[in-house]
Design a protein around this motif. Structure first.
Motif, short mmCIF file in Angstrom:
data_model
loop_
_atom_site.label_atom_id
_atom_site.label_comp_id
_atom_site.label_asym_id
_atom_site.label_seq_id
_atom_site.Cartn_x
_atom_site.Cartn_y
_atom_site.Cartn_z
N GLU A 387 44.16 46.78 61.92
CA GLU A 387 43.24 47.78 61.38
C GLU A 387 41.98 47.09 60.87
OE1 GLU A 387 43.34 51.04 61.21
OE2 GLU A 387 45.43 51.74 61.18
N ILE A 388 40.88 47.85 60.89
CA ILE A 388 39.59 47.34 60.43
C ILE A 388 38.95 48.37 59.52
CG2 ILE A 388 37.30 46.52 61.14
CD1 ILE A 388 38.48 45.89 63.88
N ARG A 389 38.45 47.91 58.39
CA ARG A 389 37.69 48.77 57.48
C ARG A 389 36.41 48.04 57.06
NH1 ARG A 389 40.71 51.61 59.39
NH2 ARG A 389 42.06 53.22 58.50
N GLN A 390 35.47 48.80 56.54
CA GLN A 390 34.19 48.24 56.11
C GLN A 390 33.92 48.66 54.67
OE1 GLN A 390 31.00 49.11 58.83
NE2 GLN A 390 29.81 47.33 58.18
N ALA A 391 33.57 47.68 53.83
CA ALA A 391 33.33 47.95 52.41
C ALA A 391 32.00 48.69 52.25
CB ALA A 391 33.30 46.65 51.64
N GLN A 392 32.05 49.84 51.59
CA GLN A 392 30.84 50.64 51.38
C GLN A 392 30.06 50.20 50.15
OE1 GLN A 392 29.97 52.94 53.88
NE2 GLN A 392 31.64 51.67 54.71
N ALA A 393 30.63 49.31 49.37
CA ALA A 393 29.96 48.73 48.20
C ALA A 393 30.63 47.41 47.90
CB ALA A 393 30.04 49.67 46.99
N ALA A 394 29.95 46.55 47.18
CA ALA A 394 30.54 45.28 46.79
C ALA A 394 31.75 45.53 45.90
CB ALA A 394 29.52 44.42 46.06
N THR A 395 32.80 44.75 46.11
CA THR A 395 34.02 44.92 45.32
C THR A 395 34.80 43.61 45.29
OG1 THR A 395 35.97 46.32 44.99
CG2 THR A 395 35.47 45.66 47.24
N THR A 396 35.73 43.52 44.39
CA THR A 396 36.57 42.32 44.26
C THR A 396 38.02 42.69 44.50
OG1 THR A 396 35.04 41.36 42.64
CG2 THR A 396 37.24 40.41 42.78
N LEU A 397 38.66 42.01 45.44
CA LEU A 397 40.07 42.23 45.72
C LEU A 397 40.93 41.65 44.60
CD1 LEU A 397 40.17 41.33 49.55
CD2 LEU A 397 40.03 43.60 48.51
N PRO A 398 42.19 42.08 44.49
CA PRO A 398 43.05 41.57 43.43
C PRO A 398 43.21 40.05 43.41
CG PRO A 398 44.01 43.54 44.37
CD PRO A 398 42.81 43.21 45.22
N ASP A 399 43.04 39.38 44.56
CA ASP A 399 43.19 37.92 44.58
C ASP A 399 41.90 37.20 44.21
OD1 ASP A 399 41.61 38.24 46.82
OD2 ASP A 399 42.90 37.10 48.17
N GLY A 400 40.85 37.98 43.82
CA GLY A 400 39.60 37.36 43.41
C GLY A 400 38.54 37.26 44.49
N THR A 401 38.85 37.70 45.69
CA THR A 401 37.87 37.65 46.78
C THR A 401 36.77 38.67 46.54
OG1 THR A 401 39.55 36.94 48.36
CG2 THR A 401 37.52 37.87 49.27
N LEU A 402 35.51 38.21 46.51
CA LEU A 402 34.37 39.10 46.31
C LEU A 402 33.82 39.52 47.65
CD1 LEU A 402 32.28 40.45 44.48
CD2 LEU A 402 30.97 38.30 44.49
N LEU A 403 33.95 40.80 47.96
CA LEU A 403 33.46 41.34 49.23
C LEU A 403 32.08 41.94 49.04
CD1 LEU A 403 36.62 43.22 50.59
CD2 LEU A 403 35.81 40.95 51.22
N PRO A 404 31.10 41.48 49.80
CA PRO A 404 29.77 42.12 49.72
C PRO A 404 29.77 43.46 50.43
CG PRO A 404 29.76 40.37 51.35
CD PRO A 404 31.11 40.32 50.70
N LYS A 405 28.80 44.28 50.13
CA LYS A 405 28.64 45.57 50.80
C LYS A 405 28.52 45.35 52.31
CE LYS A 405 25.74 49.75 50.70
NZ LYS A 405 25.51 49.85 52.16
N ASP A 406 29.16 46.23 53.07
CA ASP A 406 29.16 46.24 54.54
C ASP A 406 30.02 45.14 55.16
OD1 ASP A 406 27.46 48.45 54.68
OD2 ASP A 406 25.67 47.20 54.56
#
Length: 522
Positions: A387-406
């Motif tokens: 599966e594939i998803r795209q982050a609509q805003a910056a967020t941080t996963l529970p393991d500390g990974t910082l995902l930028p928007k898009d």
């Protein structure tokens, strides 16, 4: 012509070079707790993981599995030229976070631009009101009363019709079990959802399968617009056939609504009356919910058809592929059937001699081992392998990974459901008993550990339908027939390119009839 081909090669090389340069200059590393994520195995300079994604899908799934075996639950960086920065997650805690924040992790433009030609505004791509309307229509279609008609009336009828091919098979005749199972699910969805007689051998089916394979390639080939420009004629033809069929479903439903209101058709039996009363209920719910957009209703109808037909038919195929090499599991299924027959004393099926008994007595409660077999097959061969998803805003996963928007987030069910951290040291083994407690009752696994039915607000609507089909088809076919693989060399069966997991070349078998619980001669 030679000049054109030479120019095309230079053009392609120039495009690739420009994309690589842009990818190198424009991407920033995704970090976890301030440190850049580690790269998966086989990551290369310039192209990153692009070469891996250009491989046949079966090889790509093996690579995903290699990643989780080597790195466990660790989140890894995914780098593919022309694509947004991405990550590959394995930790159930991260996936649970995705399921609980559905509005944050959507299909996004990355997925929609690639799947739009095939699914349009169908529920797979839809967000907001369109998604809510289609979800509501699906819930109405799959209500408890309708599911009872499916298991008590429709499925026994279509199972009886479809296994006639097994009954008629000669000793040296090869039967494709994948076609048999797809015929069952196609008839079920055709009648119950759309009030249409549908068959798996129709031109629509072959066109949809081709279009699904080409659409899957769009997620692996970053240069798909260029390759489709030169080599996409059959794909465009297949899309046209699929779309025409979708509009035909809608127009027929509109005609049926008018004719039924003026003169309801007579029913020939109580069972026919039950089936007729709900036939076409999905398409009519969709038309009521979205009355002003036939094309959107057609997209929704095609999406539900694929979800209800392909995934279950493929899962049954992989189940029997596993049973061919696990006779001890097959024996336990037959023991369970023997116990159900002794307790229930069901009447013989009177609609056809093809069925040894009425399958309506088989339910998830009466046949838990058969359901465990189905779940174990889904674990090892998930119909939607990643599966594939795209982050609509910056967020941080529970393991500390910082995902930028898009940024793009990928999880591979094929790999996660083989994780020894989640499933134990025997995770690679086909062992249905892992799903049962000491009392023989089915165990529950959370969606983040067993995401085959997805999770959160978009959890699979058809789960109970798939379970109801499986606990009838698996034990009935296992009880009634013996199978022997008929493909050359006895090599591992693989999946072809598709958005789902069809078995490439089908599941060819030789068939022997069993009567009274014993195998007859060929």
């Amino acid at each position: 012509m030679g000049l054109f081909l030479g120019s095309a090669h230079y053009l392609l090389a120039g495009v690739v070079f420009a994309l690589l340069v842009r990818a190198l200059l424009g991407k920033k590393a995704i970090r976890r707790n301030g440190e850049p994520l580690r790269n998966p195995p086989d990551t290369l300079p310039l192209v990153g993981n692009g070469i891996q994604f250009l491989q046949p899908r079966w090889n790509l799934l093996s690579w995903f599995d290699k990643c989780q075996r080597q790195f466990g639950y660790e989140t890894l960086a995914l780098t593919v030229p022309t694509l947004p920065p991405g990550v590959l997650i394995h930790d159930p805690k991260n996936l649970d976070y995705v399921f609980k924040h559905e509005g944050l992790f959507t299909k996004g433009n990355f997925v929609k631009t690639r799947s739009w030609d095939l699914f349009g505004n169908g529920i797979i791509n839809a967000d907001g009101d369109f998604w809510k309307l289609q979800r509501k229509a699906g819930l109405s279609f799959l209500n408890t009363a309708n599911l009872r008609v499916l298991t008590d009336v429709a499925l026994p009828q279509y199972l009886s019709e479809s296994v006639k091919e097994l009954e008629a098979a000669k000793p040296d005749q090869v039967v494709d079990l994948q076609d048999v199972f797809h015929e069952i699910t196609t008839k079920l969805m055709g009648k119950m959802a759309y009030n249409m007689e549908m068959h798996f051998s129709s031109p629509f089916s072959s066109s949809f399968d081709h279009a699904s394979g080409c659409t899957a390639q769009r997620f692996q080939n970053p240069l798909y617009p260029l390759t489709e420009f030169f080599f996409g004629h059959k794909f465009r033809q297949s899309i046209s056939t699929v779309k025409k069929f979708g509009l035909e479903i809608v127009s027929r439903a509109m005609r049926d609504a008018k004719s039924i209101s003026s003169s309801p058709p007579p029913s020939t039996s109580p069972d026919d009356e039950k089936l007729d009363s709900i036939s076409g209920s999905l398409i009519h719910s969709l038309l009521s919910a979205i009355p002003d957009s036939p094309s959107t209703v057609a997209d929704a109808a095609l999406t539900y058809l694929s979800a209800g037909r392909d995934t279950t038919g493929q899962a049954l195929t992989w189940t029997f592929y596993l049973l061919l090499s696990h006779p001890e599991v097959l024996a336990k299924i037959r023991d369970e059937v023997r116990g159900v027959l002794a307790r229930e004393q069901p009447p013989l099926d009177t609609t056809s001699s093809s069925l040894p008994f009425s399958p309506a007595v088989l339910t998830p409660l009466s046949a838990p081992y058969s359901l465990a077999v189905f779940y174990e097959s889904l674990r090892l061969y998930p119909p939607i392998p990643f599966e594939i998803r795209q982050a609509q805003a910056a967020t941080t996963l529970p393991d500390g990974t910082l995902l930028p928007k898009d940024s793009v987030l990928v999880w591979c069910l094929w790999a996660m459901q083989r994780s020894r951290l989640t499933w134990g040291e025997d995770a690679d083994q086909f062992r249905p008993e892992r799903w049962l407690d000491e009392n023989g009752t089915l165990k529950h696994k959370g969606a983040a550990e067993f995401p085959v039915f997805y999770g959160g607000a978009r959890s699979c609507l058809g789960r109970k339908m798939a379970e109801g089909i499986a606990v009838q088809v698996i034990p009935v076919v296992a009880w009634g027939w013996e199978f022997e693989g008929a493909w050359e060399g006895g090599q591992e069966r693989r999946s072809g390119d598709s958005l789902t997991l069809p078995m490439e070349g089908g599941l060819p078998v030789f068939v022997r009839r069993r009567r009274g619980g014993e195998t007859t001669g060929r």
